[in-house]
Design a protein around this motif. Structure first.
Motif, PDB file in Angstrom:
ATOM      1  N   PRO A 193       0.843  -1.234  -0.097  1.00 26.61           N
ATOM      2  CA  PRO A 193      -0.005   0.105  -0.225  1.00 26.61           C
ATOM      3  C   PRO A 193       0.915   1.239   0.080  1.00 26.61           C
ATOM      4  CG  PRO A 193      -0.739  -1.603   1.486  1.00 26.61           C
ATOM      5  CD  PRO A 193       0.587  -2.038   1.015  1.00 26.61           C
ATOM      6  N   ASP A 194       2.091   1.420   0.403  1.00 29.32           N
ATOM      7  CA  ASP A 194       2.840   2.279   0.533  1.00 29.32           C
ATOM      8  C   ASP A 194       4.066   2.631  -0.484  1.00 29.32           C
ATOM      9  OD1 ASP A 194       1.739   3.107   2.923  1.00 29.32           O
ATOM     10  OD2 ASP A 194       3.165   1.597   4.036  1.00 29.32           O
ATOM     11  N   ALA A 195       3.740   1.626  -1.815  1.00 32.60           N
ATOM     12  CA  ALA A 195       4.644   1.780  -2.857  1.00 32.60           C
ATOM     13  C   ALA A 195       4.752   2.905  -3.437  1.00 32.60           C
ATOM     14  CB  ALA A 195       4.146   0.601  -3.868  1.00 32.60           C
ATOM     15  N   LYS A 196       6.062   3.265  -3.651  1.00 32.08           N
ATOM     16  CA  LYS A 196       6.482   4.639  -4.241  1.00 32.08           C
ATOM     17  C   LYS A 196       6.837   4.218  -5.754  1.00 32.08           C
ATOM     18  CE  LYS A 196       8.697   6.359   0.074  1.00 32.08           C
ATOM     19  NZ  LYS A 196       8.361   4.902   0.780  1.00 32.08           N
ATOM     20  N   GLU A 197       6.860   5.380  -6.365  1.00 32.42           N
ATOM     21  CA  GLU A 197       7.039   5.187  -8.001  1.00 32.42           C
ATOM     22  C   GLU A 197       8.236   4.524  -8.231  1.00 32.42           C
ATOM     23  OE1 GLU A 197       7.165   5.346 -11.999  1.00 32.42           O
ATOM     24  OE2 GLU A 197       5.671   5.412 -10.610  1.00 32.42           O
ATOM     25  N   THR A 198       9.433   4.555  -7.380  1.00 31.84           N
ATOM     26  CA  THR A 198      10.799   3.936  -7.475  1.00 31.84           C
ATOM     27  C   THR A 198      10.650   2.323  -7.087  1.00 31.84           C
ATOM     28  OG1 THR A 198      11.235   4.839  -5.299  1.00 31.84           O
ATOM     29  CG2 THR A 198      12.043   6.155  -7.059  1.00 31.84           C
ATOM     30  N   ASP A 199       9.568   2.064  -6.457  1.00 31.99           N
ATOM     31  CA  ASP A 199       9.602   0.585  -5.991  1.00 31.99           C
ATOM     32  C   ASP A 199       9.186  -0.345  -7.349  1.00 31.99           C
ATOM     33  OD1 ASP A 199      10.202   1.232  -3.358  1.00 31.99           O
ATOM     34  OD2 ASP A 199       7.872   1.258  -3.073  1.00 31.99           O
ATOM     35  N   SER A 200      10.280  -1.387  -7.724  1.00 36.79           N
ATOM     36  CA  SER A 200      10.109  -2.000  -8.719  1.00 36.79           C
ATOM     37  C   SER A 200       9.442  -3.425  -8.517  1.00 36.79           C
ATOM     38  CB  SER A 200      11.408  -2.135  -9.361  1.00 36.79           C
ATOM     39  OG  SER A 200      11.260  -3.130 -10.300  1.00 36.79           O
ATOM     40  N   GLY A 201       8.494  -3.740  -9.388  1.00 35.67           N
ATOM     41  CA  GLY A 201       7.865  -5.170  -9.239  1.00 35.67           C
ATOM     42  C   GLY A 201       8.873  -5.889 -10.361  1.00 35.67           C
ATOM     43  N   ILE A 202       9.181  -5.316 -11.382  1.00 39.68           N
ATOM     44  CA  ILE A 202       9.906  -5.871 -12.363  1.00 39.68           C
ATOM     45  C   ILE A 202      10.759  -4.837 -13.229  1.00 39.68           C
ATOM     46  CG2 ILE A 202       8.655  -6.247 -14.173  1.00 39.68           C
ATOM     47  CD1 ILE A 202       9.821  -8.833 -14.842  1.00 39.68           C
ATOM     48  N   GLY A 203      12.184  -4.730 -13.360  1.00 36.08           N
ATOM     49  CA  GLY A 203      12.741  -3.725 -13.962  1.00 36.08           C
ATOM     50  C   GLY A 203      12.628  -3.540 -15.334  1.00 36.08           C
ATOM     51  N   ALA A 204      13.009  -2.482 -15.922  1.00 39.88           N
ATOM     52  CA  ALA A 204      12.839  -2.358 -17.140  1.00 39.88           C
ATOM     53  C   ALA A 204      13.638  -2.963 -18.154  1.00 39.88           C
ATOM     54  CB  ALA A 204      13.390  -0.855 -17.513  1.00 39.88           C
ATOM     55  N   HIS A 205      13.059  -3.770 -19.232  1.00 41.84           N
ATOM     56  CA  HIS A 205      13.741  -4.624 -20.055  1.00 41.84           C
ATOM     57  C   HIS A 205      12.683  -4.966 -21.329  1.00 41.84           C
ATOM     58  CE1 HIS A 205      10.082  -6.722 -18.122  1.00 41.84           C
ATOM     59  NE2 HIS A 205      10.237  -7.559 -19.024  1.00 41.84           N
ATOM     60  N   THR A 206      13.226  -5.430 -22.230  1.00 44.46           N
ATOM     61  CA  THR A 206      12.409  -6.039 -23.536  1.00 44.46           C
ATOM     62  C   THR A 206      12.402  -7.500 -23.328  1.00 44.46           C
ATOM     63  OG1 THR A 206      14.287  -6.430 -24.763  1.00 44.46           O
ATOM     64  CG2 THR A 206      13.256  -4.120 -25.098  1.00 44.46           C
ATOM     65  N   ASP A 207      11.189  -7.980 -23.992  1.00 42.46           N
ATOM     66  CA  ASP A 207      11.103  -9.553 -24.075  1.00 42.46           C
ATOM     67  C   ASP A 207      11.777 -10.180 -24.904  1.00 42.46           C
ATOM     68  OD1 ASP A 207       9.405  -9.259 -21.792  1.00 42.46           O
ATOM     69  OD2 ASP A 207       7.527  -9.342 -22.876  1.00 42.46           O
TER      70      ASP A 207
END
Length: 350
Positions: free
Chosen positions: A194-208
């Motif tokens: 609930p306190d997630a910030k914009e910088t908190d990553s569920g998965i980092g930037a990537h291409t498939d």
């Protein structure tokens, strides 16, 4: 890599919706009409909402049910099918097991997952010739996840034909290399924060890594990078999958289609995500198709073996495979590309 003379995608602010109902038509002209919509979305955005896909709602609901039940188990039970115990890269992926090691990577992605692919030949065919999927004991999970996997294989076949038509190629250009592909289905659970910030990553930037991905998400969190280098949120749209272009489609189209960087951020509520990574057969040689290599667009993409690229990227992402590599049990194929070698990240700084 080929460096485009201008930005590969438009400065889009939302994803286009593409109805592929006509791809199921027996009329070739109607299939071409649907393919033109696919082509426009792939060129301008690299991501799209997919409707008209004919996947039954019951199949999707059963998948969500068994996956939620699976991840609600205690850690010891889930770790009994840890992916590092498998011979064909299948099983439970705990938090911290994998990561996309970009410049923004500072801590583990806040997720757990379960991965499946074909029994054999699998992604690990170089090292294991005969292996079976590592399933948990729960038969309900196995039956419903396998049914969804098989449905995604069929949908990917329809889309491979559609993308061939979209590129002006023979309809079977891709599907003639679609016999026993090492396509993977990931069942991903993002923890509520609930306190997630914009910088908190569920998965980092990537291409498939593969040709394209068929994604079914259950909550917001996905962001895609547009042509103005801005991160755009991707809300849920009822009865739609999310499709994105992957590395292999960028390569084979000589940059006609460019893989779009994406990430998962600021996940405030519990979220599940089911990406199906659509590949061609392991030994398929992927190189720019001749029609797309002209005097005006000379290619600097080097040919890759489809499965070898997927394997190389996976070894560089999963810690259990990196440990195996250190012990000499697995090794990167020749001409392996580093992570983040395709898409916008390969064409611009940052």
């Amino acid at each position: 890599m080929t460096t485009p003379s201008n930005k590969p995608h438009k400065a889009f602010t939302e994803l286009p919706v593409v109805d592929i109902s006509l791809l199921y038509s027996e009329d070739a002209e109607e299939r071409v009409i649907a393919a033109k919509s696919l082509d426009k979305a792939a060129r301008e955005v690299g991501f799209l909402y997919l409707k008209g896909h004919q996947i039954p709602t019951d199949l999707i609901n059963n998948l969500k049910r068994v996956v939620k039940n699976y991840f609600s188990q205690d850690e010891d039970e889930k770790m009994s099918s840890y992916i590092g115990l498998s011979k064909n890269h299948s099983g439970y992926v705990p938090i911290g097991e994998e990561g996309f090691y970009s410049t923004e990577k500072k801590k583990p992605d806040l997720k757990e997952a379960f991965d499946i692919g074909p029994d054999t030949p699998s992604l690990m065919k170089r090292f294991e010739q005969d292996a079976k999927i590592q399933w948990p004991k729960n038969k309900d999970f196995q039956i419903n996840v396998k049914a969804y996997y098989d449905a995604m294989l069929e949908l990917s076949r329809v889309l491979f034909k559609g993308f061939a038509l979209a590129l002006g190629l023979a309809e079977d250009t891709f599907t003639k290399h679609l016999t026993t592909p090492p396509s993977q289905l990931r069942l991903i659970h993002y923890f509520d924060n609930p306190d997630a910030k914009e910088t908190d990553s569920g998965i980092g930037a990537h291409t498939d890594y593969e040709f394209f991905t068929i994604l079914l998400p259950t909550a917001p969190g996905l962001q895609v990078l547009n042509g103005a280098n801005e991160w755009i949120n991707v809300p849920l749209v009822d009865d739609c999958f999310v499709i994105n272009i992957g590395d292999m489609m960028e390569l084979i189209s000589n940059g006609q289609y460019v893989a779009t960087s994406h990430r998962v951020r600021q996940v405030k509520e519990e979220r599940y995500s089911f990406p199906f990574f659509s590949s061609l057969d392991y030994d398929t040689v992927v190189a720019p198709i001749e029609e797309f290599v002209t005097d005006n667009q000379v290619s600097s993409y080097e040919p890759l073996i489809c499965g070898d690229h997927l394997l190389a990227q996976t070894i560089q992402t999963f810690s259990y495979l990196q440990k195996k590599a250190e012990r000499g049990e697995v090794n990167l194929p020749e001409n392996s590309r580093s992570l983040l070698s395709f898409g916008q990240s390969a064409n611009k700084e940052g």
